[in-house]
Write a protein that holds these residues in place. Structure first.
Motif, PDB file in Angstrom:
ATOM      1  N   THR A   1      60.435  20.742   8.900  1.00 12.45           N
ATOM      2  CA  THR A   1      60.116  19.576   8.082  1.00 12.45           C
ATOM      3  C   THR A   1      60.798  19.762   6.738  1.00 12.45           C
ATOM      4  O   THR A   1      60.566  20.762   6.052  1.00 12.45           O
ATOM      5  CB  THR A   1      58.590  19.452   7.865  1.00 12.45           C
TER       6      THR A   1
ATOM      7  N   GLU B   1      62.314  18.240   2.882  1.00 11.37           N
ATOM      8  CA  GLU B   1      61.765  17.465   1.769  1.00 11.37           C
ATOM      9  C   GLU B   1      62.166  15.988   1.851  1.00 11.37           C
ATOM     10  O   GLU B   1      63.345  15.664   2.033  1.00 11.37           O
ATOM     11  CB  GLU B   1      62.253  18.054   0.443  1.00 11.37           C
ATOM     12  N   PRO B   2      61.181  15.087   1.670  1.00 12.46           N
ATOM     13  CA  PRO B   2      61.468  13.650   1.791  1.00 12.46           C
ATOM     14  C   PRO B   2      62.404  13.151   0.688  1.00 12.46           C
ATOM     15  O   PRO B   2      63.079  12.140   0.872  1.00 12.46           O
ATOM     16  CB  PRO B   2      60.084  13.004   1.675  1.00 12.46           C
TER      17      PRO B   2
ATOM     18  N   THR C   1      66.097  12.359   1.696  1.00 13.13           N
ATOM     19  CA  THR C   1      66.525  11.220   2.519  1.00 13.13           C
ATOM     20  C   THR C   1      67.374  10.193   1.768  1.00 13.13           C
ATOM     21  O   THR C   1      68.466   9.858   2.238  1.00 13.13           O
ATOM     22  CB  THR C   1      65.304  10.543   3.177  1.00 13.13           C
TER      23      THR C   1
ATOM     24  N   ALA D   1      62.310  16.623  10.710  1.00  8.76           N
ATOM     25  CA  ALA D   1      61.553  15.535  10.075  1.00  8.76           C
ATOM     26  C   ALA D   1      61.699  15.680   8.567  1.00  8.76           C
ATOM     27  O   ALA D   1      61.927  16.771   8.053  1.00  8.76           O
ATOM     28  CB  ALA D   1      60.093  15.651  10.477  1.00  8.76           C
ATOM     29  N   PHE D   2      61.593  14.566   7.874  1.00  4.98           N
ATOM     30  CA  PHE D   2      61.598  14.596   6.407  1.00  4.98           C
ATOM     31  C   PHE D   2      60.247  14.074   5.954  1.00  4.98           C
ATOM     32  O   PHE D   2      59.948  12.888   6.125  1.00  4.98           O
ATOM     33  CB  PHE D   2      62.734  13.731   5.848  1.00  4.98           C
ATOM     34  N   ALA D   3      59.431  14.935   5.427  1.00  2.71           N
ATOM     35  CA  ALA D   3      58.071  14.520   5.036  1.00  2.71           C
ATOM     36  C   ALA D   3      57.528  15.493   3.999  1.00  2.71           C
ATOM     37  O   ALA D   3      57.965  16.643   3.922  1.00  2.71           O
ATOM     38  CB  ALA D   3      57.166  14.515   6.264  1.00  2.71           C
ATOM     39  N   LYS D   4      56.586  15.013   3.237  1.00  3.90           N
ATOM     40  CA  LYS D   4      55.938  15.868   2.234  1.00  3.90           C
ATOM     41  C   LYS D   4      55.064  16.875   2.976  1.00  3.90           C
ATOM     42  O   LYS D   4      54.301  16.508   3.856  1.00  3.90           O
ATOM     43  CB  LYS D   4      55.088  14.985   1.299  1.00  3.90           C
ATOM     44  N   VAL D   5      55.227  18.145   2.637  1.00  5.50           N
ATOM     45  CA  VAL D   5      54.402  19.158   3.303  1.00  5.50           C
ATOM     46  C   VAL D   5      53.536  19.866   2.268  1.00  5.50           C
ATOM     47  O   VAL D   5      53.823  19.847   1.079  1.00  5.50           O
ATOM     48  CB  VAL D   5      55.263  20.218   4.032  1.00  5.50           C
TER      49      VAL D   5
END
Ligand code: FAD
Length: 377
Positions: free
Chosen positions: A252, A254-255, A258, A207-211
């Motif tokens: 996960t 880093e967004p 993308t 997944a690419f999302a802010k963590v």
């Protein structure tokens, strides 16, 4: 009398943190190594950090990363994610603030005759020390796929060697691995004009999302509050925390990657591995994949991470027979001391006994406080 009470081997984040804190606690300390060489030479100069300003090096809480931002007048919003150049400037600032004179000679070999340490230096000199703290980082621990040697040497690189990308402009590249470094290297290859990039990995597409890494704080605090905390946990709890770390850090990504992964250039190949390699001609190799596909590429980038192997740290060869090691990691006391009294190890090599956080800069201040505290006990 030895030349110094403490010799810190390694001038990366862990070495800096330990040397600065040892000095602050009144220990005569020398630090050797090439300043931040892993970050300067084995990471791309256009890379971004995953960690933020809240991860600091200063065990004494004064010269934090946030203090550096303030002093330099940098706007945090304009440096999120943090470019590696800013991180390096911060470490140089830290070194200056702490008046750390890094001696840039390398340790050729370390021995421990008569209960003290002798470091034979690459410039022919010798440094004797009461104690040694080794902070070797991960450079010696590169992990490679079994078939890697079948790819001609000029057509393969591990991510730690692949820091420039212009020579791969127009090339077809296979990136092996599926974590942050695999996809960040794919993004960098895109930025530098690679023609086609296949990212091959065994797991699902991440997944690419802010963590948020905030959950790590409690674990690191606990390590300081309770001597030997990580070692005292049952295997199931250790695994649970490692999995939590893994989910956030590895599954996960880093967004901000993308938009840089151009759809027409990058193909993700999840649940796939390379089963064989065939050299096609002087330019190309063909990788047979477990899903039956065949990839003809000009270059292979191994983004397969790192595996601890203390025996791979060359300067430790002379003491290794006295250092107890399990699965490549030194067996450490709750004070980061090895089974050879007076020899301490911090950083990634300490993660088996202290938890995965100690492979990242998050662990620098607490590792410094714990190890130096142990020396003063
Ligand atoms: C692609 C990538 C991205 C990363 N991003 C992050 C991030 O965003 N945040 C984060 O916290 N961590 C990140 N890390 C992890 C990072 O590598 C560690 O946090 C950090 O480098 C550990 O510091 P260290 O001091 O243990 O080792 P290193 O930084 O590797 O320092 C090792 C030191 O040892 C010295 N040395 C080597 N041989 C000798 C010798 N013979 N004699 C004397 N000195 C010697 C070297 O010159 C160097 O100064 C990343 C790692 C990679 C690979």
């Amino acid at each position: 009398m030895p030349d110094t009470d403490l010799l810190v081997i390694g001038a990366g984040p862990y070495g800096y943190a330990a040397a600065a804190h040892a000095r602050a606690r009144g220990i005569r300390t020398r630090i050797v190594g090439r300043p931040m060489s892993f970050w300067r030479e084995q990471m791309p100069s256009d890379m971004y950090l995953r960690s933020g300003r809240d991860w600091t090096l200063d065990a004494d809480g004064v010269h934090s990363f946030a203090a550096y931002f303030e002093e330099r007048g940098l706007d945090p919003d304009e440096h999120d994610p943090i470019p590696i150049s800013v991180f390096l400037d911060h470490t140089e600032w830290f070194r200056e603030q702490k008046r750390l004179d890094v001696e840039q000679a390398m340790v050729a070999s370390l021995t421990a005759p008569d209960g003290r340490f002798e470091a034979a230096m690459s410039d022919g000199s010798t440094i004797t020390a009461e104690r040694v703290l080794a902070a070797p980082g991960i450079a010696h621990f590169t992990h490679l796929p079994e078939w890697y040697d079948e790819v001609p040497a000029d057509r393969r690189t591990h991510t730690s060697e692949r820091v420039a990308f212009d020579d791969l402009s127009g090339a077809r590249v296979a990136v092996i691995g599926g974590r942050q470094s695999a996809y960040e290297w794919a993004a960098l290859l895109c930025d530098h004009g690679a023609a086609r990039i296949d990212v091959v990995h065994r797991h699902d597409t991440p997944a690419f999302a802010k963590v948020s890494w905030a959950f790590v704080n409690a674990y690191v605090d606990q390590t300081e509050a309770e001597r030997g905390w990580w070692r005292s946990l049952c295997a199931a709890r250790q695994q649970e925390i490692t999995l939590e770390f893994w989910r956030v850090g590895r599954l996960t990504l880093e967004p901000w990657l993308t938009p840089r992964l151009a759809r027409e250039v990058v193909t993700s190949r999840p649940r796939t591995e390379v089963v064989s390699v065939e050299v096609v001609d002087t330019r190309a190799v063909r990788l047979a994949l477990s899903d039956g596909d065949r990839l003809e590429v000009d270059h292979v980038v191994a983004a397969c991470g790192y595996r601890a192997d203390l025996a791979a740290v060359p300067y430790l060869a002379g003491v290794l027979d006295r250092v107890s090691v399990t699965d490549g990691f030194p067996d450490l006391t709750p004070g980061f001391e090895t089974s050879l009294p007076g020899l301490f190890v911090t950083g990634f090599a300490a993660t088996r006994d202290f938890g995965p956080f100690y492979g990242f800069t998050k662990g620098c201040p607490s590792a410094a406080r714990i190890a130096v505290g142990e020396m003063l006990r």
